[in-house]
Design a protein around this motif. Structure first.
Motif, PDB file in Angstrom:
ATOM      1  N   VAL A  56       0.905  -1.381  -0.099  1.00 51.10           N
ATOM      2  CA  VAL A  56      -0.098   0.028  -0.012  1.00 51.10           C
ATOM      3  C   VAL A  56       0.806   1.292   0.085  1.00 51.10           C
ATOM      4  N   LEU A  57       1.740   1.391   0.788  1.00 56.43           N
ATOM      5  CA  LEU A  57       2.745   2.534   0.954  1.00 56.43           C
ATOM      6  C   LEU A  57       3.502   2.524  -0.534  1.00 56.43           C
ATOM      7  N   GLN A  58       3.929   1.665  -1.027  1.00 53.52           N
ATOM      8  CA  GLN A  58       4.741   1.824  -2.323  1.00 53.52           C
ATOM      9  C   GLN A  58       3.808   2.287  -3.436  1.00 53.52           C
ATOM     10  N   THR A  59       2.582   2.317  -3.112  1.00 50.85           N
ATOM     11  CA  THR A  59       1.662   3.079  -4.461  1.00 50.85           C
ATOM     12  C   THR A  59       1.778   4.576  -4.292  1.00 50.85           C
ATOM     13  N   PHE A  60       2.254   5.239  -3.259  1.00 50.86           N
ATOM     14  CA  PHE A  60       2.516   6.531  -3.367  1.00 50.86           C
ATOM     15  C   PHE A  60       3.837   6.983  -3.435  1.00 50.86           C
ATOM     16  N   LEU A  61       4.749   6.037  -3.867  1.00 53.20           N
ATOM     17  CA  LEU A  61       6.123   6.463  -4.049  1.00 53.20           C
ATOM     18  C   LEU A  61       6.159   6.678  -5.641  1.00 53.20           C
ATOM     19  N   PRO A  62       7.094   7.376  -6.010  1.00 47.41           N
ATOM     20  CA  PRO A  62       7.401   7.607  -7.419  1.00 47.41           C
ATOM     21  C   PRO A  62       8.004   6.355  -8.076  1.00 47.41           C
ATOM     22  N   ALA A  63       7.932   6.475  -9.649  1.00 51.19           N
ATOM     23  CA  ALA A  63       8.326   5.128 -10.054  1.00 51.19           C
ATOM     24  C   ALA A  63       9.711   4.847  -9.708  1.00 51.19           C
ATOM     25  N   PRO A  64      10.119   3.404  -9.322  1.00 51.90           N
ATOM     26  CA  PRO A  64      11.558   3.173  -9.100  1.00 51.90           C
ATOM     27  C   PRO A  64      12.535   3.418 -10.192  1.00 51.90           C
ATOM     28  N   LEU A  65      13.676   3.861  -9.923  1.00 56.82           N
ATOM     29  CA  LEU A  65      14.774   3.976 -11.071  1.00 56.82           C
ATOM     30  C   LEU A  65      15.509   2.726 -11.520  1.00 56.82           C
ATOM     31  N   SER A  66      15.920   2.233 -12.599  1.00 56.09           N
ATOM     32  CA  SER A  66      16.525   1.187 -13.010  1.00 56.09           C
ATOM     33  C   SER A  66      17.705   1.347 -12.404  1.00 56.09           C
ATOM     34  N   GLU A  67      18.711   0.071 -12.578  1.00 57.37           N
ATOM     35  CA  GLU A  67      20.032  -0.016 -11.989  1.00 57.37           C
ATOM     36  C   GLU A  67      21.066   1.173 -12.986  1.00 57.37           C
ATOM     37  N   ALA A  68      20.616   1.173 -14.258  1.00 59.26           N
ATOM     38  CA  ALA A  68      21.337   2.049 -15.144  1.00 59.26           C
ATOM     39  C   ALA A  68      21.251   3.538 -14.871  1.00 59.26           C
ATOM     40  N   GLU A  69      19.936   3.709 -14.559  1.00 55.60           N
ATOM     41  CA  GLU A  69      19.595   5.064 -14.257  1.00 55.60           C
ATOM     42  C   GLU A  69      20.209   5.612 -12.858  1.00 55.60           C
ATOM     43  N   VAL A  70      20.471   4.634 -11.842  1.00 53.48           N
ATOM     44  CA  VAL A  70      20.994   4.835 -10.696  1.00 53.48           C
ATOM     45  C   VAL A  70      22.591   5.139 -10.825  1.00 53.48           C
ATOM     46  N   ASP A  71      23.047   4.267 -11.669  1.00 51.79           N
ATOM     47  CA  ASP A  71      24.642   4.283 -12.140  1.00 51.79           C
ATOM     48  C   ASP A  71      24.881   5.836 -12.738  1.00 51.79           C
ATOM     49  N   ALA A  72      23.760   6.095 -13.654  1.00 51.95           N
ATOM     50  CA  ALA A  72      24.179   7.154 -14.366  1.00 51.95           C
ATOM     51  C   ALA A  72      24.180   8.548 -13.323  1.00 51.95           C
TER      52      ALA A  72
END
Length: 149
Positions: free
Chosen positions: A86-102
């Motif tokens: 339920v709580l995760q529905t209020f979070l923004p879309a998660p970043l991919s590993e490549a996006e985090v690395d960038a």
């Protein structure tokens, strides 16, 4: 009122109308945690700080679920995991590993980090970008690896 708090308030009203007690309880708990900080610090929380509160609540529930599973209480662990969903529905879309690395590469370049002594500078730039979208602990480990290499 911040957009996230508005979204939570709307979700609370919808859960009331739908008589969804489980969702209603989780949303009320999240709003209560935000309100508690606002009252204690006499400020209005922005979306970034509200996301940090939701992250903290999710982390607490993950820890609880792990402890319940270790103790053989799968019924309680299932409740904690349902609250996480339920709580995760209020979070923004998660970043991919490549996006985090960038983002890590950008933060290191932006701060001119040369070694471990600059870890705080890099994390200071990264944390607001990753809040609610990626595991900050894992990102911290990646930064540490890059700065020691």
């Amino acid at each position: 009122m911040s957009a996230l708090k508005e979204q939570l308030t709307t979700a609370m009203k919808d859960a009331m109308r739908a008589k969804d007690k489980a969702r209603l309880g989780v949303v009320r708990m999240a709003l209560s945690a935000i309100k508690q900080i606002e009252v204690d610090e006499r400020i209005e929380l922005d979306d970034e700080r509200s996301l940090a509160v939701l992250d903290k609540l999710i982390k607490q529930r993950k820890d609880s679920a792990t402890q319940y599973r270790d103790a053989g209480r799968d019924d309680l662990a299932d409740i904690e995991e349902a609250e996480i969903q339920v709580l995760q529905t209020f979070l923004p879309a998660p970043l991919s590993e490549a996006e985090v690395d960038a983002l890590i590469d950008d933060a290191i370049a932006q701060t001119g980090a040369a070694g471990m002594q600059d870890m705080g500078k890099v994390m200071g730039v990264l944390k607001p970008q990753l809040q609610g979208r990626a595991d900050i602990g894992a990102a911290s480990g990646k930064v540490k690896k890059r700065l020691t290499a």
